[in-house]
Design a protein around this motif. Sequence first.
Motif, short mmCIF file in Angstrom:
data_model
loop_
_atom_site.label_atom_id
_atom_site.label_comp_id
_atom_site.label_asym_id
_atom_site.label_seq_id
_atom_site.Cartn_x
_atom_site.Cartn_y
_atom_site.Cartn_z
N HIS A 10 0.84 -1.19 0.00
CA HIS A 10 0.00 0.00 0.00
C HIS A 10 0.88 1.25 0.00
CE1 HIS A 10 0.83 0.86 4.24
NE2 HIS A 10 0.68 -0.44 4.46
N ALA A 11 0.30 2.34 -0.48
CA ALA A 11 1.01 3.62 -0.47
C ALA A 11 1.16 4.10 0.97
CB ALA A 11 0.25 4.63 -1.31
N LYS A 12 1.88 5.18 1.14
CA LYS A 12 2.18 5.71 2.49
C LYS A 12 0.89 6.02 3.25
CE LYS A 12 5.17 7.45 5.43
NZ LYS A 12 5.92 6.57 6.26
N SER A 13 0.80 5.50 4.45
CA SER A 13 -0.39 5.71 5.27
C SER A 13 -0.07 6.58 6.47
CB SER A 13 -0.95 4.36 5.73
OG SER A 13 0.00 3.67 6.48
N GLY A 14 -1.13 7.10 7.06
CA GLY A 14 -0.98 7.97 8.22
C GLY A 14 -0.94 7.16 9.51
N TRP A 15 -0.04 7.50 10.41
CA TRP A 15 0.08 6.79 11.69
C TRP A 15 -0.69 7.46 12.80
CZ3 TRP A 15 1.53 2.03 12.37
CH2 TRP A 15 2.33 1.43 11.40
N GLY A 30 0.78 9.38 0.20
CA GLY A 30 0.25 8.15 -0.37
C GLY A 30 -0.80 8.40 -1.43
N GLN A 31 -1.65 9.40 -1.20
CA GLN A 31 -2.69 9.74 -2.17
C GLN A 31 -2.07 10.24 -3.49
OE1 GLN A 31 -4.95 12.58 0.08
NE2 GLN A 31 -6.04 11.00 1.21
N LYS A 32 -0.94 10.91 -3.40
CA LYS A 32 -0.25 11.38 -4.61
C LYS A 32 0.53 10.27 -5.29
CE LYS A 32 0.36 16.12 -2.98
NZ LYS A 32 1.33 17.14 -2.59
N ALA A 33 1.02 9.31 -4.51
CA ALA A 33 1.89 8.26 -5.05
C ALA A 33 1.15 7.22 -5.89
CB ALA A 33 2.65 7.57 -3.92
N LEU A 36 0.95 7.84 -9.56
CA LEU A 36 2.29 7.78 -10.16
C LEU A 36 2.72 6.33 -10.39
CD1 LEU A 36 4.07 10.56 -8.07
CD2 LEU A 36 3.15 10.74 -10.40
N VAL A 37 2.40 5.47 -9.45
CA VAL A 37 2.70 4.04 -9.60
C VAL A 37 1.89 3.48 -10.77
CG1 VAL A 37 2.49 1.77 -8.52
CG2 VAL A 37 3.37 3.71 -7.21
N ALA A 38 0.63 3.85 -10.87
CA ALA A 38 -0.21 3.38 -11.98
C ALA A 38 0.36 3.82 -13.32
CB ALA A 38 -1.64 3.90 -11.82
N ALA A 39 0.82 5.06 -13.40
CA ALA A 39 1.41 5.56 -14.65
C ALA A 39 2.65 4.75 -15.01
CB ALA A 39 1.74 7.04 -14.51
N TRP A 40 3.47 4.44 -14.03
CA TRP A 40 4.68 3.64 -14.29
C TRP A 40 4.31 2.24 -14.76
CZ3 TRP A 40 6.85 -0.92 -12.95
CH2 TRP A 40 8.19 -1.10 -13.29
N LEU A 41 3.33 1.63 -14.10
CA LEU A 41 2.91 0.29 -14.49
C LEU A 41 2.38 0.28 -15.93
CD1 LEU A 41 1.15 -0.86 -11.19
CD2 LEU A 41 3.24 -1.84 -12.17
N GLY A 65 -6.64 4.49 -6.13
CA GLY A 65 -5.74 5.49 -6.67
C GLY A 65 -5.00 5.03 -7.91
N LEU A 66 -4.95 3.73 -8.14
CA LEU A 66 -4.26 3.23 -9.33
C LEU A 66 -5.02 3.57 -10.60
CD1 LEU A 66 -3.00 -0.24 -8.07
CD2 LEU A 66 -1.68 1.87 -8.33
N GLU A 67 -6.34 3.68 -10.51
CA GLU A 67 -7.18 4.15 -11.61
C GLU A 67 -6.95 3.41 -12.93
OE1 GLU A 67 -6.39 8.34 -11.83
OE2 GLU A 67 -7.33 8.73 -9.91
N PHE A 68 -6.93 2.09 -12.89
CA PHE A 68 -6.83 1.33 -14.13
C PHE A 68 -8.20 1.25 -14.77
CE2 PHE A 68 -3.15 -0.60 -11.86
CZ PHE A 68 -2.18 -0.17 -12.73
N ASP A 69 -8.25 1.34 -16.08
CA ASP A 69 -9.52 1.21 -16.80
C ASP A 69 -10.00 -0.23 -16.71
OD1 ASP A 69 -9.36 3.85 -17.59
OD2 ASP A 69 -8.26 3.37 -19.41
#
Length: 70
Positions: A10-15, A30-33, A36-41, A65-69
């Motif tokens: 998972h992306a960075k989470s809040g503690w 994490g919300q921003k990351a 970006l990971v989806a774009a790289w994939l 957040g990965l937003e894959f179609d």
Amino acid sequence: MTLKLILTRHAKSGWNHPGPDHERPLNKRGQKAAPLVAAWLRKNNHVPDRIISSTARRTVETCEGLEFDA
């Protein structure tokens, strides 16, 4: 047919979330990351056909957040 297994965390989470660990959300980083990971994939032809995820809030938010179609 070639199958690929892509393992991610998972992306960075809040503690500082006061509730149970299962309900811990992503933080702003994490919300921003995740997009970006989806774009790289996508760029590297690693778009999954299926995602199997924990039901923990931070992992669900990461997958969203990965937003894959579909």
